[in-house]
Design a protein around this motif. Structure first.
Motif, mmCIF file in Angstrom:
data_model
loop_
_atom_site.group_PDB
_atom_site.id
_atom_site.type_symbol
_atom_site.label_atom_id
_atom_site.label_comp_id
_atom_site.label_asym_id
_atom_site.label_seq_id
_atom_site.Cartn_x
_atom_site.Cartn_y
_atom_site.Cartn_z
ATOM 1 N N LEU A 92 0.659 -1.284 -0.049
ATOM 2 C CA LEU A 92 0.083 0.051 0.126
ATOM 3 C C LEU A 92 0.798 1.218 -0.050
ATOM 4 N N GLY A 93 0.736 2.091 -1.039
ATOM 5 C CA GLY A 93 1.598 3.148 -1.165
ATOM 6 C C GLY A 93 1.164 4.363 -0.548
ATOM 7 N N LYS A 94 1.436 5.507 -1.022
ATOM 8 C CA LYS A 94 1.115 6.784 -0.691
ATOM 9 C C LYS A 94 -0.152 7.161 -1.321
ATOM 10 N N PRO A 95 -1.065 7.739 -0.697
ATOM 11 C CA PRO A 95 -2.385 8.116 -1.455
ATOM 12 C C PRO A 95 -2.190 9.120 -2.580
ATOM 13 N N VAL A 96 -2.787 8.800 -3.428
ATOM 14 C CA VAL A 96 -2.694 9.712 -4.802
ATOM 15 C C VAL A 96 -3.915 10.879 -4.444
ATOM 16 N N ASP A 97 -4.977 10.319 -3.892
ATOM 17 C CA ASP A 97 -5.923 11.589 -3.394
ATOM 18 C C ASP A 97 -6.808 11.022 -2.289
ATOM 19 N N LEU A 98 -7.719 11.808 -2.111
ATOM 20 C CA LEU A 98 -8.879 11.415 -1.019
ATOM 21 C C LEU A 98 -9.300 10.227 -1.241
ATOM 22 N N GLN A 99 -10.025 9.861 -2.313
ATOM 23 C CA GLN A 99 -10.613 8.435 -2.548
ATOM 24 C C GLN A 99 -9.567 7.262 -2.292
ATOM 25 N N ASP A 100 -8.448 7.350 -2.892
ATOM 26 C CA ASP A 100 -7.282 6.527 -2.613
ATOM 27 C C ASP A 100 -7.078 6.343 -1.154
ATOM 28 N N CYS A 101 -7.109 7.442 -0.375
ATOM 29 C CA CYS A 101 -6.964 7.212 1.181
ATOM 30 C C CYS A 101 -8.172 6.497 1.791
ATOM 31 N N ILE A 102 -9.416 6.956 1.432
ATOM 32 C CA ILE A 102 -10.667 6.109 1.790
ATOM 33 C C ILE A 102 -10.389 4.772 1.461
ATOM 34 N N ASN A 103 -10.050 4.177 0.127
ATOM 35 C CA ASN A 103 -9.888 2.806 -0.031
ATOM 36 C C ASN A 103 -8.933 2.148 0.742
ATOM 37 N N GLU B 130 -16.154 8.756 7.510
ATOM 38 C CA GLU B 130 -16.406 10.247 8.022
ATOM 39 C C GLU B 130 -14.989 10.297 8.895
ATOM 40 N N GLU B 131 -14.503 9.501 9.541
ATOM 41 C CA GLU B 131 -13.087 9.498 10.455
ATOM 42 C C GLU B 131 -12.019 9.585 9.235
ATOM 43 N N ILE B 132 -12.098 8.950 8.285
ATOM 44 C CA ILE B 132 -11.048 8.712 7.302
ATOM 45 C C ILE B 132 -10.821 10.367 6.447
ATOM 46 N N ILE B 133 -12.005 10.608 6.328
ATOM 47 C CA ILE B 133 -12.206 12.140 5.535
ATOM 48 C C ILE B 133 -11.715 13.175 6.322
ATOM 49 N N ASN B 134 -12.104 13.195 7.698
ATOM 50 C CA ASN B 134 -11.683 14.162 8.823
ATOM 51 C C ASN B 134 -10.120 13.906 8.816
ATOM 52 N N TYR B 135 -9.611 12.801 8.779
ATOM 53 C CA TYR B 135 -8.078 12.536 8.870
ATOM 54 C C TYR B 135 -7.337 13.083 7.596
ATOM 55 N N TRP B 136 -7.671 12.666 6.612
ATOM 56 C CA TRP B 136 -7.289 13.359 5.245
ATOM 57 C C TRP B 136 -7.191 14.803 5.489
ATOM 58 N N HIS B 137 -8.203 15.441 5.597
ATOM 59 C CA HIS B 137 -8.194 17.120 5.950
ATOM 60 C C HIS B 137 -7.037 17.566 7.056
ATOM 61 N N THR B 138 -6.598 16.671 7.866
ATOM 62 C CA THR B 138 -5.501 17.027 8.831
ATOM 63 C C THR B 138 -4.288 17.462 7.858
ATOM 64 N N GLY B 139 -4.140 16.597 6.753
ATOM 65 C CA GLY B 139 -3.079 16.634 6.007
ATOM 66 C C GLY B 139 -1.753 15.765 6.256
ATOM 67 N N GLU B 140 -1.927 14.961 7.262
ATOM 68 C CA GLU B 140 -1.050 14.148 7.655
ATOM 69 C C GLU B 140 -1.045 12.723 6.803
ATOM 70 N N PRO B 141 -1.866 12.141 6.312
ATOM 71 C CA PRO B 141 -1.873 11.044 5.395
ATOM 72 C C PRO B 141 -1.332 11.135 4.196
ATOM 73 N N GLN B 142 -1.351 12.283 3.406
ATOM 74 C CA GLN B 142 -0.962 12.500 2.136
ATOM 75 C C GLN B 142 0.585 12.100 1.799
ATOM 76 N N ASP B 143 1.360 11.962 2.547
ATOM 77 C CA ASP B 143 2.527 11.407 2.070
ATOM 78 C C ASP B 143 3.147 10.378 2.801
ATOM 79 N N LYS B 144 2.063 9.454 3.329
ATOM 80 C CA LYS B 144 2.528 8.339 4.097
ATOM 81 C C LYS B 144 1.961 7.045 3.534
ATOM 82 N N ALA B 145 3.060 5.967 3.421
ATOM 83 C CA ALA B 145 2.841 4.924 2.915
ATOM 84 C C ALA B 145 1.627 4.354 3.949
ATOM 85 N N GLY B 146 0.593 3.667 3.112
ATOM 86 C CA GLY B 146 -0.659 3.132 3.671
ATOM 87 C C GLY B 146 -1.657 4.040 4.488
#
Length: 186
Positions: A79-90, A131-147
């Motif tokens: 599982l690489g770094k997410p390319v966008d919000l939908q990838d992070c949700i998935n 909803e938790e995932i979307i809120n987490y995405w908006h913190t900016g933290e997951p954008q450059d993290k594997a998994g």
């Protein structure tokens, strides 16, 4: 004292290494991190850690160079770094309420020795809703993290249990690296 170079641009790896090495420099290793078809996760992280170390060692042959790579794995899938919000949700939906592995390979390279090791840690996630995932995405933290999460940050709130090395999940297994550095410096 031999010069030590961390072949990484990760501030997390730099911070971790500072816990066991008083003086070192940092140089980013610009390599192709594409997964080779049918490459296993362990082979992948091992290859990248070696390539990163070799890349920096080529121009610093009198130094000890540390290369490292970390991947989040579930069902043998990297599982690489997410390319966008939908990838992070998935990704985080896939990890939700399941155990996965975080594997970190590191290579310590000197003119006399090259040692590569892999450290695997089991991480159990709590059930996470969209909803938790979307809120987490908006913190900016997951954008450059594997998994799509950081165990050393806000993402720790998703981690129900861990079996293995916390520092390895962050990006650098300190117990193992300290041991190998002693061996290489002998």
């Amino acid at each position: 004292m031999q010069k030590i170079i961390l072949a990484s641009q990760s501030p997390r790896r730099k911070d971790l290494l500072s816990h066991i090495v008083a003086k070192f420099s940092v140089q980013a290793a610009d390599i192709d991190e594409t997964v080779i078809p049918n490459e296993s996760p362990i082979t992948y992280v091992s290859r990248l850690s070696l390539e990163k170390a070799q890349h920096i060692f080529n121009s610093n042959p009198d130094a000890i160079v540390i290369g490292s790579d970390t991947s989040v794995i579930i069902n043998d899938r990297i599982l690489g770094k997410p390319v966008d919000l939908q990838d992070c949700i998935n990704t985080l939906s896939l990890l939700s309420d399941k155990q996965h592995q975080v594997i970190t390979a590191f290579t310590v390279m000197s003119k006399n020795k090259t040692i590569t090791q892999v450290v695997s840690t089991d991480v159990l996630f709590k059930a996470v809703n969209e909803e938790e995932i979307i809120n987490y995405w908006h913190t900016g933290e997951p954008q450059d993290k594997a998994g799509s999460y950081a165990i050393q940050g806000i993402g720790a709130k998703f981690v129900k249990a861990i079996n293995g090395s916390v520092s390895s999940v962050v990006g650098l297994p300190l117990v193992e690296i300290e041991q190998v550095l002693k061996e290489v410096m002998e």
